[in-house]
Write a protein that holds these residues in place. Structure first.
Motif, PDB file in Angstrom:
ATOM      1  N   SER A 158      88.152  -5.251 -35.082  1.00  0.00           N
ATOM      2  CA  SER A 158      88.563  -4.472 -33.902  1.00  0.00           C
ATOM      3  C   SER A 158      88.104  -5.171 -32.638  1.00  0.00           C
ATOM      4  N   LEU A 196      91.872   7.810 -38.799  1.00  0.00           N
ATOM      5  CA  LEU A 196      91.568   8.375 -37.479  1.00  0.00           C
ATOM      6  C   LEU A 196      91.240   9.861 -37.599  1.00  0.00           C
ATOM      7  N   ARG A 209      86.873   3.842 -24.268  1.00  0.00           N
ATOM      8  CA  ARG A 209      88.168   3.234 -23.938  1.00  0.00           C
ATOM      9  C   ARG A 209      88.596   3.624 -22.510  1.00  0.00           C
ATOM     10  N   TYR A 223      94.650   9.193 -25.717  1.00  0.00           N
ATOM     11  CA  TYR A 223      94.475   7.840 -26.246  1.00  0.00           C
ATOM     12  C   TYR A 223      94.461   7.878 -27.767  1.00  0.00           C
ATOM     13  N   ARG A 227      97.153   6.096 -30.568  1.00  0.00           N
ATOM     14  CA  ARG A 227      96.801   5.281 -31.734  1.00  0.00           C
ATOM     15  C   ARG A 227      97.536   5.773 -32.989  1.00  0.00           C
ATOM     16  N   ASN A 230     100.951   4.291 -34.310  1.00  0.00           N
ATOM     17  CA  ASN A 230     101.039   3.112 -35.192  1.00  0.00           C
ATOM     18  C   ASN A 230     100.818   3.461 -36.665  1.00  0.00           C
TER      19      ASN A 230
END
Ligand SMILES: NC(=O)c1ccc[n+]([C@@H]2O[C@H](COP(=O)([O-])OP(=O)(O)OC[C@H]3O[C@@H](n4cnc5c(N)ncnc54)[C@H](O)[C@@H]3O)[C@@H](O)[C@H]2O)c1
Length: 271
Positions: A158, A196, A209, A223, A227, A230
């Motif tokens: 990451s 997540l 972030r 945010y 994510r 994806n």
């Protein structure tokens, strides 16, 4: 009719869950208890551990709780001794406790050397310490299940979070080494790689972030949801999702599975 308990039956098993006071660990503790296991909930945050344990007892299970700092071998030795003392034995160890870095990590753009050391102490050595503390007992009994909570981040580096993703890759690797070492004693060692989950850990990742991008318009939750775009299944995971995978790996249904890392991430990683 096949009931849930007959498919994944952990009755008469005793489990320790580290970091079981909050987030994913709490979900795992609840799921194992629902499958019939007695659960020792261990956490640095001992009040949270006790509150989860109280919850499990109210639902009719046997449970106990205590303090542990998985970064400290003597503390994990004490955790295992207390679990055996209070619940009689340990069949299952879930190494879930984990951190994103040292104090204040979410305020730094790059992991500091303290962050690298901290994630290795907790996310890697935490697994080593607790596994060492319990393995003698499991070897004597000729059986056991150890499940380590790694991460999808352990599958791919990451950017800006290398210390964390490297520690989780190590968690996958140490799972394989211990699986080999403990296989002759009929002890299965596996890991799960959550995707997540909107837990305290992810609140900090999102805050970090936002600080990095300086984007005052977007919320942390926005945010997090970006994510998710994806992720093939397009859904966030819940502590129960992770608990379901862990309960399976701790059950007799998974007797032939060892040294594996099971992605529970909506398809984000397919390796
Ligand atoms: N949230 C996610 O999206 C996500 C994704 C992949 C993997 N994970 C991993 O799942 C595990 C649980 O994460 P979470 O999201 O529930 O985090 P969380 O911050 O909500 O909970 C972590 C728990 O671990 C405990 N803990 C921290 N350091 C400890 C130590 N030294 N000794 C004992 N307990 C300690 C904390 O007190 C807390 O109760 C971690 O290993 C994390 O890296 C989380």
């Amino acid at each position: 009719m096949t009931t849930e308990r007959t498919y994944i039956d952990l009755s008469s098993r005793t489990a320790i869950v580290t970091g079981g006071g909050n987030g994913i660990g709490r979900g795992i503790a609840i799921r194992l208890a629902r499958a019939g296991a007695d659960v020792y909930v261990a956490d640095l945050d001992v009040d949270a551990a006790k509150s989860v344990s109280d919850e499990l007892r109210v639902s009719g299970g046997r449970s106990s709780a205590g303090y542990v700092d998985v970064a400290d071998q003597s503390s994990t030795d004490q955790m295992v001794a207390s679990a055996i003392d209070e619940l009689g034995k340990v069949d299952i160890l879930v190494n879930n406790a984990g951190v994103g870095g040292a104090e204040g990590w979410a305020e730094r753009q790059e992991g500091s050397i303290e962050d690298w050391n901290k994630v290795f102490e907790v996310n890697v050595l935490g697994i080593v310490h607790a596994s060492k503390s319990v393995s003698g007992h499991m070897i004597e009994r000729g059986s056991g299940k150890i499940v380590n909570v790694a991460s999808a981040a352990g599958r791919r580096g990451s950017p800006g979070f290398a210390h964390y993703s490297t520690s989780k890759a190590s968690a996958i690797n140490v799972t394989q080494a211990f699986a080999y070492q403990l296989a002759p004693h009929k002890i299965n060692v596996n890991s799960v790689c959550p995707g997540l989950l909107w837990t305290d850990l992810w609140h900090d990742i999102a805050d970090r972030r936002l600080r990095m991008t300086g984007d005052g318009e977007t919320s942390g939750r926005d945010y997090f949801e970006q994510r998710l775009s994806n992720v093939p299944l397009g859904r966030e995971q819940t502590p129960e999702d992770i608990g379901n995978a862990v309960a399976f790996l701790c059950s007799d249904r998974a007797s032939s599975i060892t040294g594996q890392a099971l992605n529970v991430d909506g398809g984000a990683m397919m390796n």
